[in-house]
Motif scaffolding. Structure first.
Motif, mmCIF file in Angstrom:
data_model
loop_
_atom_site.group_PDB
_atom_site.id
_atom_site.type_symbol
_atom_site.label_atom_id
_atom_site.label_comp_id
_atom_site.label_asym_id
_atom_site.label_seq_id
_atom_site.Cartn_x
_atom_site.Cartn_y
_atom_site.Cartn_z
ATOM 1 N N VAL A 70 0.805 -1.219 0.000
ATOM 2 C CA VAL A 70 0.000 0.000 0.000
ATOM 3 C C VAL A 70 0.839 1.270 0.000
ATOM 4 O O VAL A 70 0.291 2.357 -0.172
ATOM 5 C CB VAL A 70 -0.960 0.032 1.207
ATOM 6 C CG1 VAL A 70 -1.848 -1.193 1.223
ATOM 7 C CG2 VAL A 70 -0.199 0.161 2.514
ATOM 8 N N ALA B 177 0.492 3.544 -3.075
ATOM 9 C CA ALA B 177 -0.871 4.074 -3.150
ATOM 10 C C ALA B 177 -1.100 5.169 -2.117
ATOM 11 O O ALA B 177 -1.762 6.179 -2.396
ATOM 12 C CB ALA B 177 -1.880 2.936 -2.949
ATOM 13 N N LYS C 237 0.522 8.379 -3.325
ATOM 14 C CA LYS C 237 -0.271 9.033 -4.380
ATOM 15 C C LYS C 237 -1.564 9.604 -3.818
ATOM 16 O O LYS C 237 -2.062 10.629 -4.315
ATOM 17 C CB LYS C 237 -0.582 8.018 -5.480
ATOM 18 C CG LYS C 237 0.649 7.501 -6.208
ATOM 19 C CD LYS C 237 0.299 6.352 -7.147
ATOM 20 C CE LYS C 237 1.541 5.723 -7.755
ATOM 21 N NZ LYS C 237 1.217 4.553 -8.605
ATOM 22 N N ARG C 238 -2.122 8.972 -2.796
ATOM 23 C CA ARG C 238 -3.394 9.438 -2.224
ATOM 24 C C ARG C 238 -3.244 10.807 -1.579
ATOM 25 O O ARG C 238 -4.133 11.656 -1.695
ATOM 26 C CB ARG C 238 -3.890 8.405 -1.193
ATOM 27 C CG ARG C 238 -5.124 8.834 -0.428
ATOM 28 C CD ARG C 238 -6.328 8.958 -1.350
ATOM 29 N NE ARG C 238 -7.512 9.363 -0.633
ATOM 30 C CZ ARG C 238 -7.813 10.610 -0.289
ATOM 31 N NH1 ARG C 238 -6.985 11.597 -0.613
ATOM 32 N NH2 ARG C 238 -8.922 10.866 0.368
ATOM 33 N N GLU D 237 -1.655 13.484 -2.339
ATOM 34 C CA GLU D 237 -0.958 14.247 -3.377
ATOM 35 C C GLU D 237 -0.692 15.687 -2.950
ATOM 36 O O GLU D 237 0.312 16.286 -3.347
ATOM 37 C CB GLU D 237 -1.788 14.229 -4.665
ATOM 38 C CG GLU D 237 -1.115 14.895 -5.843
ATOM 39 C CD GLU D 237 -1.944 14.763 -7.101
ATOM 40 O OE1 GLU D 237 -1.519 15.294 -8.150
ATOM 41 O OE2 GLU D 237 -3.022 14.121 -7.049
ATOM 42 N N HIS E 198 2.273 11.564 -8.263
ATOM 43 C CA HIS E 198 3.101 10.918 -9.281
ATOM 44 C C HIS E 198 4.339 11.738 -9.606
ATOM 45 O O HIS E 198 5.372 11.185 -9.985
ATOM 46 C CB HIS E 198 2.285 10.694 -10.557
ATOM 47 C CG HIS E 198 1.228 9.648 -10.426
ATOM 48 N ND1 HIS E 198 1.489 8.299 -10.585
ATOM 49 C CD2 HIS E 198 -0.097 9.757 -10.143
ATOM 50 C CE1 HIS E 198 0.367 7.621 -10.418
ATOM 51 N NE2 HIS E 198 -0.614 8.465 -10.153
ATOM 52 N N GLU F 238 7.030 5.396 -7.114
ATOM 53 C CA GLU F 238 7.402 4.126 -7.740
ATOM 54 C C GLU F 238 8.681 3.540 -7.162
ATOM 55 O O GLU F 238 8.978 2.368 -7.374
ATOM 56 C CB GLU F 238 7.561 4.330 -9.250
ATOM 57 C CG GLU F 238 6.339 4.901 -9.940
ATOM 58 C CD GLU F 238 5.074 4.099 -9.643
ATOM 59 O OE1 GLU F 238 5.174 2.867 -9.508
ATOM 60 O OE2 GLU F 238 3.998 4.710 -9.534
#
Length: 374
Positions: free
Chosen positions: A136, A139, A142-143, A145, A151, A249
């Motif tokens: 997780v 994720a 990115k959540r 942001e 990203h 990433e």
């Protein structure tokens, strides 16, 4: 088959004279200190990454090798330290020297809170729980942001060398990584070889007996998990200094696999083995990528399979096997004999149970160890 049996045997810690041990340490530190001054920036980058992995690996090896708790979620704490560094420096102007102790403290608290419920699990259950944490992590980044820039990631311009040093940035960052790695090495080695280390081995191999004799197993495991997470957070700060960029990433499942590969390849439960493992995870994928780009992706998986089945006690066992007879013949005063670090008195974390002979010829595993009282 005889060679395979030799490879799978645990090896006692090198019984080196005191003068040789000290001279070796001084030589290694001097070489490490001089190396960045005569190397190209890209070489210093790779060496700095080795030191980053050493910091993370020391904590994870203490948790997995000495305590027997398998964690696949340390990439989360690594990412937490890296993003904490990036956000505070770039968005809030916090001086970069404060970031390492701050990340250490924050990740210690978060690791302790996560460890309270998680470490009531054992074996595969704990591995799966921490695996979920690793899955997780991208994720979650990115959540949020609005904090992490999602990203796009965050570029970092911190850790510039002070003018009075006359150093280039890559050299200065290398020295920061070296200082933290040396401090972490000394602390973890002290913990692993002292009374706390004996308590951890007792919990790993005889938890029911250790608890009966007064070792607070749950509290000890939780504290070690928190300390291990804190070192991962400090490593994340150093990573942000070296790479000068953090993005989601970079903190996925492959990072968790790299961390586990590092401690297995180096030798579970051995502090010097972490250094060998760190060199492996930095340089071997680069070499395989030069041969075939697709081969780099299977390096970690192949290494885990090979070492678990063929060399369960890691590279450090090969070093001890090769140098043991040579070092034993060197004259000089020696410290009191100690059992091999990372070798269980009853079983191995990843290998078969073997007993090391003591001075009387009896196996070390022939008796249950005396457990320290707390």
């Amino acid at each position: 088959m005889r060679i395979l049996e030799q490879l799978r045997r645990p090896r006692a810690e090198l019984d080196a004279p005191v003068w040789l041990s000290r001279a070796t340490v001084i030589l290694i530190v001097l070489v490490a200190a001089v190396a960045p001054l005569v190397s190209a920036p890209y070489v210093n980058f790779d060496r700095s990454m080795v030191l980053v992995y050493v910091v993370v690996g020391l904590g994870l090896n203490l948790l997995t090798g000495n305590t027997g708790q398998i964690s696949l979620g340390h990439g989360f704490f690594f990412a937490l330290g890296a993003y904490l560094s990036a956000v505070l420096v770039e968005h809030h102007g916090v001086p970069y020297p404060l970031l390492i102790p701050l990340a250490f403290a924050v990740c210690y608290v978060v690791g302790y809170l996560f460890g309270l419920p998680a470490l009531r699990l054992h074996g595969l259950q704990l591995a799966l729980a921490t695996l979920g944490l690793a899955l997780v992590t991208p994720a979650v980044i990115k959540r949020f942001e609005h904090v992490t820039d999602g990203h796009a990631g965050i570029n970092i311009s911190a850790a510039e060398a002070p003018e009075f040093t006359g150093l280039e940035r890559d050299q200065w960052v290398y020295y920061l990584c070296l200082a933290v790695a040396l401090l972490a090495y000394l602390v973890v080695r002290r913990l692993a070889t002292g009374r706390i280390g004996r308590s951890l081995l007792a919990i790993r191999d005889y938890e029911a007996v250790a608890t009966t004799l007064g070792v607070p197993a749950t509290r000890t495991k939780t504290t070690v998990f928190a300390f291990s997470a804190a070192l991962a957070g400090a490593g994340g700060v150093l990573y942000s200094f070296v790479v000068q960029y953090v993005g989601p990433e970079a903190f996925g499942l492959p990072l968790a696999i790299a961390f586990i590969t590092m401690i297995v390849v180096g030798g579970l439960g051995t502090v010097p083995g972490v250094v060998f493992g760190a060199f492996f995870v930095v340089y071997v994928p680069q070499w395989t990528a030069d041969i075939d780009q697709s081969a780099a992706g299977i390096t970690y998986g192949a290494a885990l399979i090979l070492f678990i089945f063929v060399l369960p006690f890691g590279v450090i066992s090969l070093v001890r096997w090769g140098l043991g007879p040579v070092v034993a013949g060197i004259p000089g005063r020696r410290r009191r004999n100690r059992p091999a670090a990372g070798v269980s008195r009853g079983r191995s974390v990843v290998g078969p149970a073997r007993s090391l002979p003591d001075e009387r010829g009896a196996g070390v595993g022939s008796k249950a160890p005396r457990l320290p009282r707390h």
